[in-house]
Enzyme design. Structure first.
Site, mmCIF file in Angstrom:
data_model
loop_
_atom_site.group_PDB
_atom_site.id
_atom_site.type_symbol
_atom_site.label_atom_id
_atom_site.label_comp_id
_atom_site.label_asym_id
_atom_site.label_seq_id
_atom_site.Cartn_x
_atom_site.Cartn_y
_atom_site.Cartn_z
ATOM 1 N N THR A 26 -7.702 -2.630 5.026
ATOM 2 C CA THR A 26 -8.431 -3.879 4.801
ATOM 3 C C THR A 26 -9.591 -3.583 3.852
ATOM 4 O O THR A 26 -10.236 -2.546 3.949
ATOM 5 C CB THR A 26 -8.942 -4.483 6.122
ATOM 6 O OG1 THR A 26 -7.807 -4.853 6.900
ATOM 7 C CG2 THR A 26 -9.788 -5.727 5.883
ATOM 8 N N PHE A 43 -13.184 -4.945 2.571
ATOM 9 C CA PHE A 43 -14.298 -5.785 2.988
ATOM 10 C C PHE A 43 -15.246 -5.982 1.809
ATOM 11 O O PHE A 43 -15.387 -5.079 0.970
ATOM 12 C CB PHE A 43 -15.083 -5.098 4.116
ATOM 13 C CG PHE A 43 -14.268 -4.890 5.368
ATOM 14 C CD1 PHE A 43 -14.306 -5.810 6.397
ATOM 15 C CD2 PHE A 43 -13.449 -3.775 5.500
ATOM 16 C CE1 PHE A 43 -13.545 -5.622 7.547
ATOM 17 C CE2 PHE A 43 -12.691 -3.572 6.648
ATOM 18 C CZ PHE A 43 -12.739 -4.506 7.670
#
Ligand SMILES: O=C(O)C(=O)C[C@]1(C(=O)O)C=C[C@@H](O)C=C1
Length: 357
Positions: A258, A260
């Site tokens: 992921t 961010f």
């Protein structure tokens, strides 16, 4: 090994630690001086481009045997502690504690910050816009599931800019209070995590109900209380709630990551290895997107991401989220951006920031 042999080695370690202690405090005193200079000019305390340069230098100069990434973790924490002597910052993130968002905060800022867990992505933006937090950390995209749409929508409206990014491997575990699946009737997780593990779940637990909840941390909390519930979450969230791992690495893609975004008021200066995030839109006509993006190629600017979101006006118009290599202050990029702006119906620079390590 007998203690006779250990004793002199430990004495050497003690002597080196004494030198390290002295050097670390010398460094901290210089950082305090930097803090005073910054206070005189009201300059920002946190300088991500400088911290990235320090971390890149560490890797370049490292003679070993310590590995680059471990040394970078140590230096990240040293800078975090030095920065906290200038001022300890507050960083909002999508909570609760124990989530990957919290891990992203500490991986970017080190541990000498106050983490502020928020109930939603909206709240992270609000806390940062209101100045309750100096920065916010929000998920932007996942390598399996794609864009985090709420973040993209909020980036469109916010007055904040993106000042940094963090990319983390996301490994999910299936966890329960007992460490076994006996008596389990449902599996809780954030919808993104359920989606990232759906192949594995279909294969191993096709008959168990899947219950989407607000975060994986919340799933872990529920599983700790309700022994008919298993949670999918990161190991940290499980540990926090006393859960035991039934299966680890249950995400379908072993390379699941992921990315961010770090949002705040800071305009990060160029670090020499940067990315710029933009949002654009254009009238819905043949060839319009092609023409819109032409200035990038013309000025030798590479595009690393292109994502579209409906403008939600019922007109089949879209916002395009475009990441390009380079910093908005670089000449060729500044030229490309000026030309892009001329062709676009909507144009916003979300921020320029150093690429994560
Ligand atoms: O160089 C600076 O501006 C500092 O404040 C020093 C320092 C550091 O410890 O190296 C600390 C905080 C900044 O984010 C960057 C670097």
């Amino acid at each position: 090994m007998s203690d006779d042999k250990l004793t002199p080695l430990r004495a050497r370690i003690d002597a080196i630690d004494a030198q390290l202690l002295d050097l670390l405090n010398q460094r901290a005193k210089v950082a305090q001086e930097v803090g005073h200079v910054k206070a005189e000019t009201n300059a920002p305390i946190f300088r991500p481009e400088r911290e990235l340069q320090v971390l890149r230098n560490v890797a370049e100069r490292n003679p070993g045997p310590l590995i680059d990434s471990d040394l970078q973790t140590i230096f990240r924490e040293i800078m975090s502690a030095c920065r906290a002597l200038e001022r300890r910052m507050t960083v909002a993130y999508l909570g609760p504690e124990g989530t990957f968002s919290e891990a992203a905060v500490y991986s970017h800022f080190g541990h000498a910050v106050n983490g502020l867990p928020c109930a939603s992505i909206d709240e992270v933006f609000r806390a940062t816009e209101a100045g309750v937090a100096d920065f916010g950390v929000v998920p932007v995209e996942n390598s399996t599931e794609g864009a985090v749409n709420r973040t993209l929508d909020l980036l469109l409206q916010t007055t904040l800019t993106i000042s940094g990014e963090v990319s983390l491997p996301v490994h999910h575990c299936l966890m329960t209070a007992s460490g076994s699946m006996d008596g389990i009737r449902r599996i809780c997780a954030h919808p993104q995590a359920l989606a990232q593990c759906q192949g594995w779940l279909n294969q191993h637990y096709p008959a168990l109900a899947r219950d989407p909840v607000s975060s994986n941390g919340e799933a872990a909390r529920i599983a700790a209380q309700d022994h008919a519930v298993a949670a999918i979450a990161g190991e940290m969230a499980g540990e926090k709630h006393g859960l035991r791992v039934v299966n680890s690495q249950v995400q379908d893609d072993p390379h699941n990551r992921t990315r961010f975004g770090v949002i705040g008021r800071l305009r990060t200066a160029p670090s020499g290895h940067d990315r710029t995030a933009l949002v654009l839109s254009v009238a819905n006509k043949a060839g319009a997107v092609y023409n819109l993006l032409a200035p990038l190629a013309r000025n030798g600017v590479s595009m690393t991401r292109f994502e579209s979101r409906p403008a939600r006006m019922g007109t089949w118009e879209y916002y395009f989220y475009v990441d390009v290599e380079g910093h908005a202050d670089e000449t060729r990029m500044a030229t490309a951006l000026t030309e892009l702006k001329e062709n676009a119906a909507f144009f916003k620079v979300l921020g320029s920031y150093p690429c994560s390590l």
